[in-house]
Design a protein around this motif. Structure first.
Motif, PDB file in Angstrom:
ATOM      1  N   PHE A 291      28.705  25.871  61.329  1.00 40.05           N
ATOM      2  CA  PHE A 291      27.695  25.241  62.003  1.00 40.05           C
ATOM      3  C   PHE A 291      27.672  24.623  63.444  1.00 40.05           C
ATOM      4  N   TYR A 292      28.966  24.114  63.517  1.00 37.06           N
ATOM      5  CA  TYR A 292      29.648  23.753  64.962  1.00 37.06           C
ATOM      6  C   TYR A 292      30.772  24.544  65.337  1.00 37.06           C
ATOM      7  N   ARG A 293      31.177  24.811  66.510  1.00 38.37           N
ATOM      8  CA  ARG A 293      32.542  25.468  66.799  1.00 38.37           C
ATOM      9  C   ARG A 293      32.861  25.056  68.314  1.00 38.37           C
ATOM     10  N   LEU A 294      34.057  25.224  68.333  1.00 39.09           N
ATOM     11  CA  LEU A 294      34.822  25.007  69.712  1.00 39.09           C
ATOM     12  C   LEU A 294      34.780  26.318  70.622  1.00 39.09           C
ATOM     13  N   LYS A 301      37.206  23.814  76.543  1.00 39.72           N
ATOM     14  CA  LYS A 301      36.875  23.647  74.870  1.00 39.72           C
ATOM     15  C   LYS A 301      35.137  22.958  75.051  1.00 39.72           C
ATOM     16  N   VAL A 302      34.222  23.840  74.774  1.00 40.17           N
ATOM     17  CA  VAL A 302      33.057  23.436  74.782  1.00 40.17           C
ATOM     18  C   VAL A 302      32.238  23.149  73.314  1.00 40.17           C
ATOM     19  N   LYS A 315      25.423  25.176  73.710  1.00 38.10           N
ATOM     20  CA  LYS A 315      26.034  23.784  73.629  1.00 38.10           C
ATOM     21  C   LYS A 315      25.493  22.818  72.770  1.00 38.10           C
ATOM     22  N   SER A 316      26.481  22.114  72.097  1.00 39.68           N
ATOM     23  CA  SER A 316      25.894  20.801  71.200  1.00 39.68           C
ATOM     24  C   SER A 316      25.309  19.768  71.964  1.00 39.68           C
TER      25      SER A 316
END
Length: 452
Positions: A291-294, A301-302, A315-316
């Motif tokens: 659910f989150y990634r880099l 590294k976003v 973007k988180s």
């Protein structure tokens, strides 16, 4: 102290290898066995490869690289006779009944009389595992459900049967307590035992409600986090941590094992989004992300998160919910807030706490065991029944009635009271019979939270 001086672990996957490593951490010799790989000249390659991988793993399964020497690697074709010297044999192979029972018959033919055999299963009932096995095997057989990673998660769920020999559970519990640093919780032989029975329900409720209510993953995790004494990973961060590919299997297994009247079925549904993420390689932190990634494009590294409605990554953005800010660490304030965060928190946690009261007597010996299981297995700072006291039992009952959620019998017994109380400096809990009993910890255990 204990009669366990040598242990065997069969199955060198992530869990089996981790269990072997932590037993070695205690200074106890371990025999680690797995299958013979096809086409390999090294018949012990699977077990040896697992140990080599753990020596490079972070967080480290071994307390010191030196203790890895306490693990003897082998295979189940050449080395089963070595089980005769083992006091405790842990089975940690694939969750298939036919494979497990075939292995049990081989173990039973070579093990020493009175040695303990246990399974690390979390989905197959003990009664099913011993069905058709000999009486001698069944008397020495229990379930020892470790949580991953075994070195760091303190909970060990223990399950016996009506035919389990006296002293078997106690011997393993003492070894796990004194040597492995585990807190052992005795569970009934019911699907998911305690921690996963409630934890899987909670995760499913949180995911479904977030998708239906249009929350972002950041908003959902901020609500189902600090206000309820739950780690900041919340729910979606937790799924990334344990692996998205694991969740559909666990949830479907639970759905298949639970009675059709169980409240789990009312919230259970397969997620197309989760299926797509897994298919695209987003299995969590062990994969490309979840659910989150880099996003590492362009050398940067976003941190990004997935949109629960569209499935697209962006973007988180930090969640900015007034209810989370004003509630702080107060679960009642969070559930009484009227913004989307408060309504979401109430929808998830009211159902979850009601489910805790619904399953408690079926799954556990006491509400204390349910609280301990969630604190140790899911890192909740406050157990579900402690949370109910913090919210107020009568307040929670009123919320459930308003929201059309059935109030469980155990919760009704606590109406006008609390699940815990202190008298003359002693902590008491409400029993399933409606009477208070003293909270008793194992010999030598003193918890700061009890004193506070």
């Amino acid at each position: 102290m204990t009669n366990i001086k040598q242990v065997a672990v069969i199955g060198a996957g992530v869990m089996g290898a981790g269990i072997a490593a932590h037993i070695a951490n205690s200074g106890t010799p371990v025999l680690l066995l797995d299958i013979v790989p096809e086409g390999s000249e090294n018949r012990n390659a699977v077990a040896e490869g697992a140990v080599a991988k753990m020596l490079k793993t972070d967080p480290a399964p071994f307390m010191s690289k030196r203790v890895a020497k306490l693990i003897t690697c082998g295979n189940i074709e050449d080395d089963l006779d070595k089980l005769a010297k083992c006091d405790w044999i842990v089975e940690a192979v694939i969750e298939r009944l036919d494979i497990k029972q075939d292995l049990y018959r081989k173990i039973d033919a070579v093990r020493a009389k009175g040695s303990v055999v246990s399974s690390n299963t979390s989905t197959i009932p003990l009664a099913t595992l011993i069905d058709g096995m000999g009486d001698g095997f069944a008397q020495d057989f229990i379930i020892t459900h470790f949580f991953n990673p075994p070195r760091y998660m303190r909970l060990l769920e223990l399950v016996g049967s009506d035919v389990t020999r006296n002293g078997v559970i106690d011997m393993v519990a003492k070894f796990a307590d004194h040597k492995l640093g585990k807190t052992c919780v005795i569970c009934h032989d019911k699907p998911g035992f305690i921690a996963n029975r409630l934890g899987v329900y909670w995760i499913q409720a949180a995911m479904v409600e977030a998708m239906d209510r249009g929350l972002t993953v950041e908003e959902a995790d901020s609500v189902i986090g600090r206000p309820f004494g739950i780690p900041k990973t919340g729910v979606f961060g937790l799924m990334d941590l344990v692996g998205l590919d694991l969740m559909p299997h666990v949830q479907s297994s639970m759905a298949g094992a639970l009675d059709k009247s169980d409240p789990f079925h009312a919230i259970y549904r397969e997620s197309d989004l989760v299926g797509k993420l897994i298919a695209d390689g987003y299995t969590g932190r062990k994969g490309k992300g979840g659910f989150y990634r880099l996003n590492r494009e362009g050398g940067e590294k976003v941190k990004e998160s997935v949109n629960l409605q569209t499935g697209e990554f962006a973007k988180s953005e930090k969640a900015r919910l007034e209810s989370v800010r004003s509630a702080g660490k107060d679960p009642r304030k969070m559930m009484e807030a009227k913004d989307k965060g408060g309504l979401y928190g109430r929808a998830v946690m009211a159902k979850t706490l009601a489910y805790a009261a619904f399953i408690a007597e079926e799954a556990a010996n006491s509400i204390v065991d349910v609280d301990d299981a969630m604190k140790l297995g899911y890192a909740w700072k406050t157990g579900p029944f402690e949370l109910m006291d913090a919210i107020g039992v009568d307040t929670l009952i009123a919320m459930l009635e308003t929201d059309g959620i059935e109030v469980p019998a155990l919760l009704k017994k606590a109406a006008g009271k609390s699940f815990y109380k202190i008298e003359d400096g002693t902590l008491f809990f409400l029993g399933f019979d409606g009477k208070y009993a003293k909270v008793v910890r194992p010999d030598g255990v003193l918890l700061l939270e009890d004193i506070k």
